[in-house]
Enzyme design. Sequence first.
Site, PDB file in Angstrom:
ATOM      1  N   ASP A  50       0.860  -1.184   0.000  1.00 21.44           N
ATOM      2  CA  ASP A  50       0.000   0.000   0.000  1.00 21.44           C
ATOM      3  C   ASP A  50       0.896   1.232   0.000  1.00 21.44           C
ATOM      4  O   ASP A  50       2.096   1.148   0.249  1.00 21.44           O
ATOM      5  CB  ASP A  50      -0.889  -0.012   1.265  1.00 21.44           C
ATOM      6  CG  ASP A  50      -1.743   1.224   1.373  1.00 21.44           C
ATOM      7  OD1 ASP A  50      -2.414   1.568   0.373  1.00 21.44           O
ATOM      8  OD2 ASP A  50      -1.738   1.884   2.424  1.00 21.44           O
ATOM      9  N   SER A  51       0.268   2.395  -0.210  1.00 21.58           N
ATOM     10  CA  SER A  51       1.011   3.651  -0.177  1.00 21.58           C
ATOM     11  C   SER A  51       1.458   4.006   1.243  1.00 21.58           C
ATOM     12  O   SER A  51       2.334   4.846   1.417  1.00 21.58           O
ATOM     13  CB  SER A  51       0.123   4.765  -0.726  1.00 21.58           C
ATOM     14  OG  SER A  51      -1.103   4.777  -0.021  1.00 21.58           O
ATOM     15  N   TYR A  87      -0.741   8.681  -2.221  1.00 20.83           N
ATOM     16  CA  TYR A  87      -0.709   8.429  -3.663  1.00 20.83           C
ATOM     17  C   TYR A  87      -1.977   8.970  -4.354  1.00 20.83           C
ATOM     18  O   TYR A  87      -1.965   9.233  -5.537  1.00 20.83           O
ATOM     19  CB  TYR A  87      -0.658   6.922  -3.929  1.00 20.83           C
ATOM     20  CG  TYR A  87       0.704   6.258  -3.800  1.00 20.83           C
ATOM     21  CD1 TYR A  87       1.732   6.815  -3.046  1.00 20.83           C
ATOM     22  CD2 TYR A  87       0.947   5.047  -4.441  1.00 20.83           C
ATOM     23  CE1 TYR A  87       2.962   6.168  -2.939  1.00 20.83           C
ATOM     24  CE2 TYR A  87       2.175   4.399  -4.343  1.00 20.83           C
ATOM     25  CZ  TYR A  87       3.181   4.965  -3.585  1.00 20.83           C
ATOM     26  OH  TYR A  87       4.381   4.329  -3.485  1.00 20.83           O
ATOM     27  N   GLY A  88      -3.040   9.074  -3.577  1.00 23.32           N
ATOM     28  CA  GLY A  88      -4.369   9.340  -4.152  1.00 23.32           C
ATOM     29  C   GLY A  88      -4.533  10.662  -4.857  1.00 23.32           C
ATOM     30  O   GLY A  88      -5.530  10.900  -5.531  1.00 23.32           O
ATOM     31  N   CYS A 145      -3.718  -1.191  -2.054  1.00 24.02           N
ATOM     32  CA  CYS A 145      -4.012   0.229  -2.263  1.00 24.02           C
ATOM     33  C   CYS A 145      -4.932   0.377  -3.472  1.00 24.02           C
ATOM     34  O   CYS A 145      -4.588  -0.035  -4.581  1.00 24.02           O
ATOM     35  CB  CYS A 145      -2.704   0.972  -2.506  1.00 24.02           C
ATOM     36  SG  CYS A 145      -2.914   2.712  -2.863  1.00 24.02           S
ATOM     37  N   THR A 193      -5.704   3.060  -5.051  1.00 25.19           N
ATOM     38  CA  THR A 193      -5.152   3.981  -6.042  1.00 25.19           C
ATOM     39  C   THR A 193      -4.155   3.254  -6.944  1.00 25.19           C
ATOM     40  O   THR A 193      -4.181   3.405  -8.171  1.00 25.19           O
ATOM     41  CB  THR A 193      -4.490   5.175  -5.324  1.00 25.19           C
ATOM     42  OG1 THR A 193      -5.468   5.798  -4.481  1.00 25.19           O
ATOM     43  CG2 THR A 193      -3.953   6.178  -6.308  1.00 25.19           C
ATOM     44  N   GLU A 213      -6.790   9.361   9.373  1.00 27.29           N
ATOM     45  CA  GLU A 213      -5.461   9.332   9.987  1.00 27.29           C
ATOM     46  C   GLU A 213      -5.423  10.186  11.253  1.00 27.29           C
ATOM     47  O   GLU A 213      -4.642   9.933  12.168  1.00 27.29           O
ATOM     48  CB  GLU A 213      -4.392   9.763   8.969  1.00 27.29           C
ATOM     49  CG  GLU A 213      -4.332   8.772   7.816  1.00 27.29           C
ATOM     50  CD  GLU A 213      -2.995   8.659   7.126  1.00 27.29           C
ATOM     51  OE1 GLU A 213      -2.077   9.433   7.451  1.00 27.29           O
ATOM     52  OE2 GLU A 213      -2.872   7.775   6.253  1.00 27.29           O
ATOM     53  N   CYS A 232     -11.281   2.638  -0.946  1.00 33.16           N
ATOM     54  CA  CYS A 232     -10.039   3.207  -0.424  1.00 33.16           C
ATOM     55  C   CYS A 232      -9.709   2.465   0.864  1.00 33.16           C
ATOM     56  O   CYS A 232     -10.610   2.125   1.639  1.00 33.16           O
ATOM     57  CB  CYS A 232     -10.216   4.703  -0.145  1.00 33.16           C
ATOM     58  SG  CYS A 232      -8.796   5.457   0.681  1.00 33.16           S
ATOM     59  N   HIS A 262      -8.634   3.351   3.619  1.00 31.61           N
ATOM     60  CA  HIS A 262      -8.962   3.987   4.894  1.00 31.61           C
ATOM     61  C   HIS A 262     -10.441   3.899   5.263  1.00 31.61           C
ATOM     62  O   HIS A 262     -10.806   4.068   6.414  1.00 31.61           O
ATOM     63  CB  HIS A 262      -8.568   5.463   4.846  1.00 31.61           C
ATOM     64  CG  HIS A 262      -7.098   5.703   4.892  1.00 31.61           C
ATOM     65  ND1 HIS A 262      -6.219   5.115   4.012  1.00 31.61           N
ATOM     66  CD2 HIS A 262      -6.340   6.475   5.719  1.00 31.61           C
ATOM     67  CE1 HIS A 262      -4.989   5.523   4.283  1.00 31.61           C
ATOM     68  NE2 HIS A 262      -5.034   6.340   5.321  1.00 31.61           N
TER      69      HIS A 262
HETATM   70  N1  DGL Z   1      -4.100   3.725   0.041  1.00 34.82           N
HETATM   71  C1  DGL Z   1      -4.805   4.747  -0.699  1.00 34.82           C
HETATM   72  C2  DGL Z   1      -6.007   4.117  -1.391  1.00 34.82           C
HETATM   73  O1  DGL Z   1      -6.498   3.075  -1.039  1.00 34.82           O
HETATM   74  C3  DGL Z   1      -5.230   5.881   0.198  1.00 34.82           C
HETATM   75  C4  DGL Z   1      -4.075   6.714   0.716  1.00 34.82           C
HETATM   76  C5  DGL Z   1      -3.337   7.436  -0.374  1.00 34.82           C
HETATM   77  O2  DGL Z   1      -3.887   8.367  -0.999  1.00 34.82           O
HETATM   78  O3  DGL Z   1      -2.186   7.067  -0.626  1.00 34.82           O
HETATM   79  O4  DGL Z   1      -6.487   4.674  -2.357  1.00 34.82           O
END
Ligand code: DGL
Length: 267
Positions: free
Chosen positions: A11-12, A43-44, A74, A76, A154, A186, A188
């Site tokens: 993941d990011s 990353y989003g 992730c 994204t 977060e 996503c 989160h």
């Molecule tokens: N992990 C990213 C997602 O699932 C969310 C956090 C990010 O923007 O990096 O899209």
Amino acid sequence: MDRSRPIGVFDSGVGGLTVVRALMERLPLEGIVYFGDTARVPYGIKSVATIEHFTAQITEFLLRQDVKMLIVACNTMAAVAAQVVRERAGTIPVIDVIEAGARAAVGTALAAGIGVIGTPTTINSNAYARRIHELEPGARVYSQACPLFVPLVEEGWLDHPVTRMTAQEYLRPVLAEEIGSLVLGCTHYPLLKPLLKEVAGPAVRLVDSATTTAELAAATLQALDLASVRPQRPEYRFVVTDVPLRFQTIGERFLGRSFGPVERVDW
Ligand code: DGL
């Protein structure tokens, strides 16, 4: 193929731990190497070219750890760079959160529409809608980017008036379309489930891409005869790219348990 090799999950940053949590529950015999690119998150909001480049680096790293399967946790990365992973992985199976989420979404009553929420890059890529339409050409899909959700989660504001108002604002146009399910596209968003359930109402089923990915991982391991049969406790490794302090503190909320030492990789 040695079935005791770990699964590589990436993941990011910290968010993919929601997928690790679901994997630990669904597949308690599997070892996991988790990679979170904490130095370069989020990353989003980044461009496709940048995300492809980062994704390739992470894939190469995990392949060097001798994993038996790769999971793109992730959304994204799955939206814009899943092909980058598959090209590099060769015969190693790759599954991703979008495939899992899209399949679960079309499994529900389709007379109603399907809502999809995610980061701006995920939603702009149209990857969820494309995959849902491949699986179910007649599906009505309504997508909405929710860029403020990642920082709110977060911050730990999972049940906070600001988060509730933000959700009401983001979901208003999607809910106006009489959707029957809402894909949490996503990493989160599973942490916001109780609040989103409240805002979306009882008629809307939430599709959690973490649990659906764990289900798809279990089915894939079975189908390929790759499932671990070791009776002892599996090993979990957590690797990040920034100093691990914030990852460790926030990560326990995502993982639902405390974890041991976190490794830092210097590219
Ligand atoms: N992990 C990213 C997602 O699932 C969310 C956090 C990010 O923007 O990096 O899209």
